[in-house]
Design a protein around this motif. Structure first.
Motif, PDB file in Angstrom:
ATOM      1  N   ALA A   1       0.822  -1.211   0.000  1.00  0.00           N
ATOM      2  CA  ALA A   1       0.000   0.000   0.000  1.00  0.00           C
ATOM      3  C   ALA A   1       0.857   1.262   0.000  1.00  0.00           C
ATOM      4  O   ALA A   1       0.575   2.223  -0.725  1.00  0.00           O
ATOM      5  CB  ALA A   1      -0.922  -0.007   1.222  1.00  0.00           C
ATOM      6  N   VAL A   2       1.921   1.255   0.824  1.00  0.00           N
ATOM      7  CA  VAL A   2       2.806   2.420   0.886  1.00  0.00           C
ATOM      8  C   VAL A   2       3.529   2.614  -0.445  1.00  0.00           C
ATOM      9  O   VAL A   2       3.651   3.731  -0.949  1.00  0.00           O
ATOM     10  CB  VAL A   2       3.815   2.272   2.047  1.00  0.00           C
ATOM     11  CG1 VAL A   2       4.888   3.350   1.971  1.00  0.00           C
ATOM     12  CG2 VAL A   2       3.090   2.358   3.380  1.00  0.00           C
ATOM     13  N   ASP A   3       4.017   1.495  -1.011  1.00  0.00           N
ATOM     14  CA  ASP A   3       4.703   1.600  -2.301  1.00  0.00           C
ATOM     15  C   ASP A   3       3.760   2.121  -3.384  1.00  0.00           C
ATOM     16  O   ASP A   3       4.146   2.946  -4.220  1.00  0.00           O
ATOM     17  CB  ASP A   3       5.271   0.233  -2.708  1.00  0.00           C
ATOM     18  CG  ASP A   3       6.494  -0.154  -1.893  1.00  0.00           C
ATOM     19  OD1 ASP A   3       7.036   0.732  -1.204  1.00  0.00           O
ATOM     20  OD2 ASP A   3       6.908  -1.320  -1.942  1.00  0.00           O
ATOM     21  N   ALA A   4       2.516   1.628  -3.374  1.00  0.00           N
ATOM     22  CA  ALA A   4       1.540   2.089  -4.367  1.00  0.00           C
ATOM     23  C   ALA A   4       1.253   3.576  -4.190  1.00  0.00           C
ATOM     24  O   ALA A   4       1.142   4.328  -5.162  1.00  0.00           O
ATOM     25  CB  ALA A   4       0.257   1.281  -4.245  1.00  0.00           C
ATOM     26  N   LEU A   5       1.142   3.990  -2.934  1.00  0.00           N
ATOM     27  CA  LEU A   5       0.897   5.403  -2.644  1.00  0.00           C
ATOM     28  C   LEU A   5       2.041   6.267  -3.163  1.00  0.00           C
ATOM     29  O   LEU A   5       1.830   7.290  -3.825  1.00  0.00           O
ATOM     30  CB  LEU A   5       0.715   5.585  -1.142  1.00  0.00           C
ATOM     31  CG  LEU A   5       0.276   6.952  -0.645  1.00  0.00           C
ATOM     32  CD1 LEU A   5      -1.074   7.327  -1.224  1.00  0.00           C
ATOM     33  CD2 LEU A   5       0.221   6.954   0.883  1.00  0.00           C
ATOM     34  N   ARG A   6       3.278   5.818  -2.852  1.00  0.00           N
ATOM     35  CA  ARG A   6       4.448   6.576  -3.326  1.00  0.00           C
ATOM     36  C   ARG A   6       4.494   6.596  -4.846  1.00  0.00           C
ATOM     37  O   ARG A   6       4.778   7.623  -5.468  1.00  0.00           O
ATOM     38  CB  ARG A   6       5.715   5.951  -2.780  1.00  0.00           C
ATOM     39  CG  ARG A   6       5.939   6.201  -1.287  1.00  0.00           C
ATOM     40  CD  ARG A   6       7.079   5.377  -0.781  1.00  0.00           C
ATOM     41  NE  ARG A   6       7.420   5.695   0.599  1.00  0.00           N
ATOM     42  CZ  ARG A   6       8.143   4.917   1.372  1.00  0.00           C
ATOM     43  NH1 ARG A   6       8.613   3.770   0.905  1.00  0.00           N
ATOM     44  NH2 ARG A   6       8.410   5.268   2.608  1.00  0.00           N
ATOM     45  N   GLN A   7       4.219   5.426  -5.452  1.00  0.00           N
ATOM     46  CA  GLN A   7       4.274   5.342  -6.912  1.00  0.00           C
ATOM     47  C   GLN A   7       3.227   6.255  -7.555  1.00  0.00           C
ATOM     48  O   GLN A   7       3.530   6.992  -8.500  1.00  0.00           O
ATOM     49  CB  GLN A   7       4.046   3.896  -7.344  1.00  0.00           C
ATOM     50  CG  GLN A   7       4.133   3.699  -8.860  1.00  0.00           C
ATOM     51  CD  GLN A   7       3.941   2.244  -9.246  1.00  0.00           C
ATOM     52  OE1 GLN A   7       3.935   1.371  -8.388  1.00  0.00           O
ATOM     53  NE2 GLN A   7       3.771   1.983 -10.519  1.00  0.00           N
ATOM     54  N   ASN A   8       2.000   6.212  -7.024  1.00  0.00           N
ATOM     55  CA  ASN A   8       0.942   7.044  -7.601  1.00  0.00           C
ATOM     56  C   ASN A   8       1.265   8.530  -7.491  1.00  0.00           C
ATOM     57  O   ASN A   8       1.046   9.298  -8.432  1.00  0.00           O
ATOM     58  CB  ASN A   8      -0.382   6.751  -6.895  1.00  0.00           C
ATOM     59  CG  ASN A   8      -0.926   5.380  -7.246  1.00  0.00           C
ATOM     60  OD1 ASN A   8      -0.560   4.812  -8.273  1.00  0.00           O
ATOM     61  ND2 ASN A   8      -1.778   4.843  -6.389  1.00  0.00           N
TER      62      ASN A   8
END
Length: 531
Positions: free
Chosen positions: A118-125
């Motif tokens: 979730a954190v990686d997706a947030l950072r990526q987005n």
């Protein structure tokens, strides 16, 4: 990053705060709420980057919360957990773009994997959103995207199936072949070996860069994946070329020497067999298990299918009678040195495998518990402090960790027994504890726990030393306090009774008259009249 935890079950919130290494995921600030109303106020005061929320709560559900935050144009991460699986809940969560839906009881590994994703997706987005604003192509993020792909593969955030991996590669637009084979090089350093010389995140960063520069000639290569466990720091390197045995060992040996020269600690390397992407997570787990079983062969390069050369033909048993006698004689140094010599002898004969070390630990604990029982000391109270518990968790990690734990346990045990046998010291300590806590609800067992004795044994020693019971001494302390309050304050007798530690006014009056010969009101009138 800021995270908001929402659950009406306080123990669940406390467990989440305790078991998850939040800083490892880049979360520096945590806020907690136990109902939706408080959560909304915290959200409006400072928007979190991630929300972790229970679905079923009495004063508003988690679905109410995600519906409300999406109406506020909140684009952050949102993770649900609940006690019951429900298609209705799951479909509603998906419709509001929730990142994950977990079922209690929460599994730590699955929770951390979900949190990381979730954190990686947030950072990526957010990063992709910034690039989009600037009109930059996605290719700017290729290395970052690939690094996160490898992390997801290794932690099974992507299911280890070739078709699903292929689908994920296409989704992330990575030009990789799902069937291509790689070797994993796992570089590991036990936490106990770096002591307090390094801060954890700094050491992990330094180790990761050392491995990356040594193997690929650049820092933060996209095929270098650092991570931590409770006991070790690890870095996984993904080696693509068909390397020969000699070259693999030479690379691992160079890494070990560099770590010793620059980081001043012992690194151990483990090299897997060739595996496709779908087999990477299993290979990583097998290399970690090999590291956990390695007590004697640190600072070397090991292959996945090479068993560690332990000699287990003859089983070892600790001489419990000998160590029990040393505890009776309170010979701290002889106990610690005796254990050290036993372990060194076993190590020289390659007999000290994890099972043997664990059996020695269990036998040693049996000697300690038996000694404490004979001296009326409660082990669970004696060993309740965090330092001892932390050493106990690491004790099976190797000879060094075992000896740190054994020395601490030996010292604590013998020192406590010595204090307990000096009855005057124990009674004085119990009396001071009563003086400091008489206003609270206090039992004989509470006082006994403070001096690490059983209630019956302390009662016997206390009565012998003072001529009164613990209850009588406690009441005397309370009545002395009440007498001062009656003369120096205008508080009611009932308030003074409660403030002095009594549950009821009637019991206070009974004890007061028994010890002073008059009622509290009579005592106050007589002495105030004199003044």
């Amino acid at each position: 990053m800021r995270c908001l935890l929402i659950d009406d079950d306080i123990p669940t919130v406390e467990a989440l705060l305790r078991i998850v290494n939040w800083e490892e995921h880049g979360i520096r600030e945590l806020a907690t709420a136990y109902n939706i109303q408080d959560a909304k106020r915290l959200f409006e005061a400072a928007r979190p980057d991630l929300i972790i929320c229970d679905i079923e709560m009495p004063r508003g559900t988690g679905l109410d919360m995600i519906r409300w935050v999406r109406e506020q144009e909140y684009d952050g991460g949102f993770i649900f957990f609940t006690c019951h699986e429900s298609f209705e809940f799951a479909s509603a969560a998906i419709s509001y773009s929730a990142d994950a839906y977990l079922v209690k009881p929460l599994d730590k590994a699955k929770l951390e994997g979900t949190l990381r994703k979730a954190v990686d997706a947030l950072r990526q987005n957010r990063l992709l959103g910034e690039y989009s604003k600037l009109g930059l192509a996605w290719i700017k993020n290729r290395e970052w995207v690939e690094k996160n792909f490898w992390r997801d593969v290794l932690t099974e955030a992507i299911s280890p199936r070739e078709d699903l991996i292929g689908s994920e590669l296409r989704k992330r637009e990575l030009a990789l072949d799902a069937r291509r084979e790689y070797r994993l090089l796992l570089a590991g350093v036990p936490r106990s070996r770096i002591g307090e010389r390094w801060e954890s995140s700094i050491f992990q960063y330094a180790l990761s860069n050392l491995v990356s520069e040594s193997l690929f000639g650049q820092v933060n290569h996209d095929r270098i994946i650092p991570y931590q466990t409770e006991s070790s720091f690890y870095v996984v390197a993904l080696l693509e070329a068909p390397l020969e045995e000699e070259e693999l060992r030479e690379r691992g040996g160079r890494l070990i020497r560099l770590c010793d020269d620059y980081l001043k600690c012992t690194l151990t390397c483990y090299i897997s067999e060739r595996v496709p992407i779908a087999g990477m997570s299993r290979a990583r787990e097998e290399l970690e298990r090999l590291d956990a079983a390695n007590l004697l062969f640190r600072g070397k390069v090991h292959r996945q299918n090479e068993p560690l050369a332990y000699d287990t033909t003859e089983r070892y048993a600790l001489d419990m009678e000998r160590f029990g006698l040393l505890f009776v004689q309170k010979e701290k140094a002889q106990i610690v040195n005796g254990l050290k010599k036993e372990l060194e002898t076993l190590a020289e004969r390659n007999m000290l495998d994890p099972a043997t070390l664990h059996s020695i630990r269990e036998d040693f604990l049996q000697v300690v518990y038996s000694f404490l029982l004979r001296n009326h000391i409660q082990a669970h109270v004696l060993f309740a402090d965090e330092a001892i518990q932390r050493l106990a968790q690491q004790a099976d990690g190797g000879v060094f960790d075992f000896m740190k734990w054994a020395q601490a346990v030996t010292g604590k045990t013998i020192d406590s027994v010595r204090d307990a046998l000096e009855s005057e010291g124990v009674v004085e300590k119990a009396k001071r504890f009563i003086h400091d806590h008489y206003k609270q609800e206090l039992s004989r067992e509470d006082v006994a726990a403070h001096v690490f004795l059983t209630g019956d044994y302390l009662a016997k020693v206390f009565k012998s030393e003072t001529g009164c019971t613990i209850k009588e001494y406690l009441n005397e302390c309370r009545i002395q306090s009440a007498k001062r309050e009656l003369l120096e304050s205008k508080a009611s007798v009932g308030d003074i009774a409660l403030d002095s530690g009594f549950d009821t006014l009637s019991y206070f009056s009974t004890v007061f008259k028994k010890l002073t010969g008059e009622t509290p009101n009579a005592y106050r009138s007589r002495h105030q009249g004199r003044s």
